[in-house]
Design an enzyme around this catalytic site. Structure first.
Site, PDB file in Angstrom:
ATOM      1  N   HIS A 296       0.845  -1.186   0.000  1.00 45.40           N
ATOM      2  CA  HIS A 296       0.000   0.000   0.000  1.00 45.40           C
ATOM      3  C   HIS A 296       0.875   1.229   0.000  1.00 45.40           C
ATOM      4  CE1 HIS A 296      -3.121   2.842   1.204  1.00 45.40           C
ATOM      5  NE2 HIS A 296      -3.982   1.941   0.779  1.00 45.40           N
TER       6      HIS A 296
ATOM      7  N   ASP B 215      -8.019  -5.129   0.088  1.00 45.82           N
ATOM      8  CA  ASP B 215      -8.517  -5.936  -1.023  1.00 45.82           C
ATOM      9  C   ASP B 215      -8.205  -7.417  -0.890  1.00 45.82           C
ATOM     10  OD1 ASP B 215      -9.550  -3.757  -2.439  1.00 45.82           O
ATOM     11  OD2 ASP B 215      -7.532  -3.204  -3.047  1.00 45.82           O
TER      12      ASP B 215
HETATM   13  N1  ACO Z   1       4.079  -7.629  -4.802  1.00 40.31           N
HETATM   14  C1  ACO Z   1       5.404  -7.647  -4.999  1.00 40.31           C
HETATM   15  N2  ACO Z   1       6.208  -6.559  -4.890  1.00 40.31           N
HETATM   16  C2  ACO Z   1       5.609  -5.399  -4.567  1.00 40.31           C
HETATM   17  C3  ACO Z   1       4.221  -5.301  -4.332  1.00 40.31           C
HETATM   18  C4  ACO Z   1       3.460  -6.473  -4.460  1.00 40.31           C
HETATM   19  N3  ACO Z   1       2.132  -6.443  -4.247  1.00 40.31           N
HETATM   20  N4  ACO Z   1       3.912  -4.027  -4.027  1.00 40.31           N
HETATM   21  C5  ACO Z   1       5.061  -3.331  -4.066  1.00 40.31           C
HETATM   22  N5  ACO Z   1       6.098  -4.161  -4.375  1.00 40.31           N
HETATM   23  C6  ACO Z   1       7.514  -3.795  -4.470  1.00 40.31           C
HETATM   24  C7  ACO Z   1       7.803  -3.063  -5.759  1.00 40.31           C
HETATM   25  O1  ACO Z   1       8.211  -3.938  -6.781  1.00 40.31           O
HETATM   26  C8  ACO Z   1       8.898  -2.107  -5.342  1.00 40.31           C
HETATM   27  O2  ACO Z   1      10.080  -2.825  -5.331  1.00 40.31           O
HETATM   28  P1  ACO Z   1      11.491  -2.060  -5.687  1.00 40.31           P
HETATM   29  O3  ACO Z   1      11.683  -1.060  -4.620  1.00 40.31           O
HETATM   30  O4  ACO Z   1      12.479  -3.168  -5.681  1.00 40.31           O
HETATM   31  O5  ACO Z   1      11.287  -1.450  -7.037  1.00 40.31           O
HETATM   32  C9  ACO Z   1       8.544  -1.756  -3.899  1.00 40.31           C
HETATM   33  O6  ACO Z   1       7.765  -2.871  -3.411  1.00 40.31           O
HETATM   34  C10 ACO Z   1       7.745  -0.478  -3.765  1.00 40.31           C
HETATM   35  O7  ACO Z   1       6.662  -0.537  -4.676  1.00 40.31           O
HETATM   36  P2  ACO Z   1       5.980   0.744  -5.310  1.00 40.31           P
HETATM   37  O8  ACO Z   1       5.123   0.319  -6.446  1.00 40.31           O
HETATM   38  O9  ACO Z   1       7.019   1.795  -5.546  1.00 40.31           O
HETATM   39  O10 ACO Z   1       5.100   1.227  -4.085  1.00 40.31           O
HETATM   40  P3  ACO Z   1       3.852   2.150  -4.178  1.00 40.31           P
HETATM   41  O11 ACO Z   1       3.659   2.695  -2.829  1.00 40.31           O
HETATM   42  O12 ACO Z   1       3.958   3.115  -5.304  1.00 40.31           O
HETATM   43  O13 ACO Z   1       2.689   1.100  -4.584  1.00 40.31           O
HETATM   44  C11 ACO Z   1       0.771  -0.255  -4.608  1.00 40.31           C
HETATM   45  C12 ACO Z   1       1.617   0.774  -3.818  1.00 40.31           C
HETATM   46  C13 ACO Z   1       0.412   0.315  -5.993  1.00 40.31           C
HETATM   47  C14 ACO Z   1      -0.519  -0.519  -3.853  1.00 40.31           C
HETATM   48  C15 ACO Z   1       1.601  -1.552  -4.760  1.00 40.31           C
HETATM   49  O14 ACO Z   1       1.946  -2.080  -3.494  1.00 40.31           O
HETATM   50  C16 ACO Z   1       0.855  -2.632  -5.576  1.00 40.31           C
HETATM   51  O15 ACO Z   1       0.911  -2.593  -6.807  1.00 40.31           O
HETATM   52  N6  ACO Z   1       0.146  -3.585  -4.911  1.00 40.31           N
HETATM   53  C17 ACO Z   1      -0.642  -4.568  -5.588  1.00 40.31           C
HETATM   54  C18 ACO Z   1      -1.952  -3.946  -6.020  1.00 40.31           C
HETATM   55  C19 ACO Z   1      -2.893  -3.717  -4.864  1.00 40.31           C
HETATM   56  O16 ACO Z   1      -3.130  -4.591  -4.028  1.00 40.31           O
HETATM   57  N7  ACO Z   1      -3.513  -2.521  -4.855  1.00 40.31           N
HETATM   58  C20 ACO Z   1      -4.499  -2.167  -3.833  1.00 40.31           C
HETATM   59  C21 ACO Z   1      -4.101  -0.974  -3.073  1.00 40.31           C
HETATM   60  S1  ACO Z   1      -5.254  -0.660  -1.795  1.00 40.31           S
HETATM   61  C22 ACO Z   1      -6.498   0.220  -2.525  1.00 40.31           C
HETATM   62  O17 ACO Z   1      -6.400   0.823  -3.535  1.00 40.31           O
HETATM   63  C23 ACO Z   1      -7.749   0.226  -1.809  1.00 40.31           C
END
Ligand code: ACO
Length: 427
Positions: free
Chosen positions: A305, A362
């Site tokens: 998140h 979620d």
């Molecule tokens: N699985 C694996 N790796 C992940 C995940 C995941 N679900 N989420 C983040 N990471 C990793 C990324 O690859 C990144 O790695 P790096 O630093 O080596 O590049 C690091 O963690 C940070 O990720 P970002 O995408 O920069 O973090 P951000 O805060 O921008 O993203 C997000 C948050 C979009 C929710 C992300 O965690 C994600 O895509 N999760 C899966 C989708 C999801 O469940 N969304 C629901 C959000 S809750 C809502 O909207 C109600």
């Protein structure tokens, strides 16, 4: 208020006040930065930028805290109702018994749609994604309710807000009915907000629909847990759209469009699809390895998140509710076992620990919604239905904020500098 912040740029020193909220991090007020230095700040995705001041919802992502008007989300989910939380978000305090009764009555008087709106549905393909229908139909409301689109009149704003909260279940249920080829059901106002929605969705005109109190209560809890979440992408979209003076129905349609994306509201659909794809707990290591592989775009849906770097408090409530609902309904879904196992494995894995990736709202909501009988395509629609109250509360707050301006971010330009046009014959 903390001390001012001094900035040295281009040999000039300028000072910026630091503002403190009730709780949470201080913010540096950089509104005069450009005038003082000629520079902008650069913050893609607004990871360090407060776009507004707000008194509605507070999140402490490190501690896993979510408060609505100061009340913790777990207390609201366990003890309150969606109607009461809606009143709270809109008005700032919990209602008295009479205020709650009046509010519930008012909402129930706005549940019907203009009959002409029903014809909109027939323009969609039967296999249209219900979010596509929601975007279209909610946007179209602005063409029907002209008497509540003067955004400068607080009374009209409140009527539009009540209309949106009240009509959303009707619109969502009709989107579902259309996709399965069943007749639309009109609302029945002696039912609860949530009971009415369940009946319009799963009932048929040929027989009485009996509301299962277990399902009604689980659904109401899901609505509470999705009601607001401060300045997330869709709420910021609603505020940005509204900052130009656009009418509330158009603004909420913009919010719905943003919510649709898989990184936001679409994640519960994606999470359940992923859990089904994994199928059985023995395949979990394969998916964990994929999530950790930098060359694989796969992510564990329902994990991670932008704000929570700890358990999403909503995931805790829903994890418990998932077991309760499936137990009470006598459903033995292997997807729940896969989810529990995946959660345990990921929480112990160094990659997820290092990156502070925990289950989000979620992760479990899809398991419950699927047990209730919703197809995955309806999941984001239910999120939109519940989030509408947060959107309208935030929109109202923005319109009444004297510091509100049209939202207009700046950019770091990286394109070609000024160059002369060359006629096509000479290129
Ligand atoms: N699985 C694996 N790796 C992940 C995940 C995941 N679900 N989420 C983040 N990471 C990793 C990324 O690859 C990144 O790695 P790096 O630093 O080596 O590049 C690091 O963690 C940070 O990720 P970002 O995408 O920069 O973090 P951000 O805060 O921008 O993203 C997000 C948050 C979009 C929710 C992300 O965690 C994600 O895509 N999760 C899966 C989708 C999801 O469940 N969304 C629901 C959000 S809750 C809502 O909207 C109600």
């Amino acid at each position: 208020m903390a001390d001012n912040v001094k900035l040295e740029l281009g040999g000039k020193t300028s000072e910026y006040p630091v503002l403190s909220g009730t709780v949470g991090p201080d913010v540096v007020d950089i509104r005069k930065l450009y005038a003082a230095t000629g520079a902008f700040t650069y913050d893609p995705g607004f990871t360090s930028t407060a776009s507004c001041q707000s008194a509605i919802t507070y999140i402490d992502g490190d501690e896993g805290v979510l408060l609505h008007r100061g009340y913790p989300i777990d207390q609201l989910a366990e003890q309150s109702s969606f109607m009461e939380v809606s009143y709270l978000l809109l008005n700032g305090q919990l209602p008295s018994a009479k205020e709650l009764e009046d509010f519930t009555y008012t909402i129930s008087r706005h549940t019907m749609l203009h009959e002409q709106l029903a014809t909109f549905y027939r323009g969609f393909r039967r296999d249209a994604h219900p979010m596509a229908i929601m975007c279209g139909v909610v946007g179209a409301l602005s063409a029907f309710y002209h008497d509540s689109t003067d955004i400068n009149d607080p009374k009209q704003r409140m009527i539009a807000s009540h209309r949106l909260i009240a009509k959303m279940p009707t619109i969502a249920a009709m989107a579902y009915k259309y996709s399965v080829g069943q007749p639309f059901l009109y609302p029945k106002n002696d039912l609860s907000y949530t009971g009415n929605f369940l009946r319009m969705t799963f009932g048929v005109p040929a027989e009485e629909y009996e509301i299962d109190p277990v399902i009604e209560s689980a659904m109401d809890k899901i609505f509470i847990l999705h009601a607001d979440h401060e300045q997330n992408a869709s709420t910021s979209t609603v505020r940005l759209a509204g900052s130009s003076g656009a009418n509330p129905f158009a603004c909420i349609a913009a919010g719905i469009a943003c919510l649709w994306g898989p990184a936001h509201g679409g994640a519960n659909e994606a999470a359940l699809n992923m859990l089904r794809e994994i199928g059985t707990p023995d395949r979990i290591p394969e998916y964990i390895a994929r999530a950790k592989n930098k060359d694989d775009p796969f992510r564990l849906m329902g994990f991670g998140h932008r704000v929570y770097k700890n358990f999403d408090p909503r995931a805790k409530v829903l994890g418990k509710a998932a077991t309760e609902v499936l137990d009470k309904l006598g459903i033995n879904d292997p997807v729940l076992d896969t989810a529990r196992e995946l959660e345990q494995i990921a929480l112990k894995d160094q990659y997820f620990i290092d990156k502070k990736l925990y289950p989000n709202v979620d992760f479990y909501s899809g398991v419950i919604l699927s047990a209730i009988g919703f197809p995955t395509t309806m999941f984001t629609v239910l999120f939109a239905l519940a989030r509408t109250v947060g959107w309208v509360a935030q929109w109202n707050e923005m319109i009444s904020d004297p510091e509100q301006k049209i939202g207009r971010p700046r950019q770091l330009y990286t394109g070609a500098a000024n160059r002369d046009y060359v006629p096509v014959s000479q290129r």
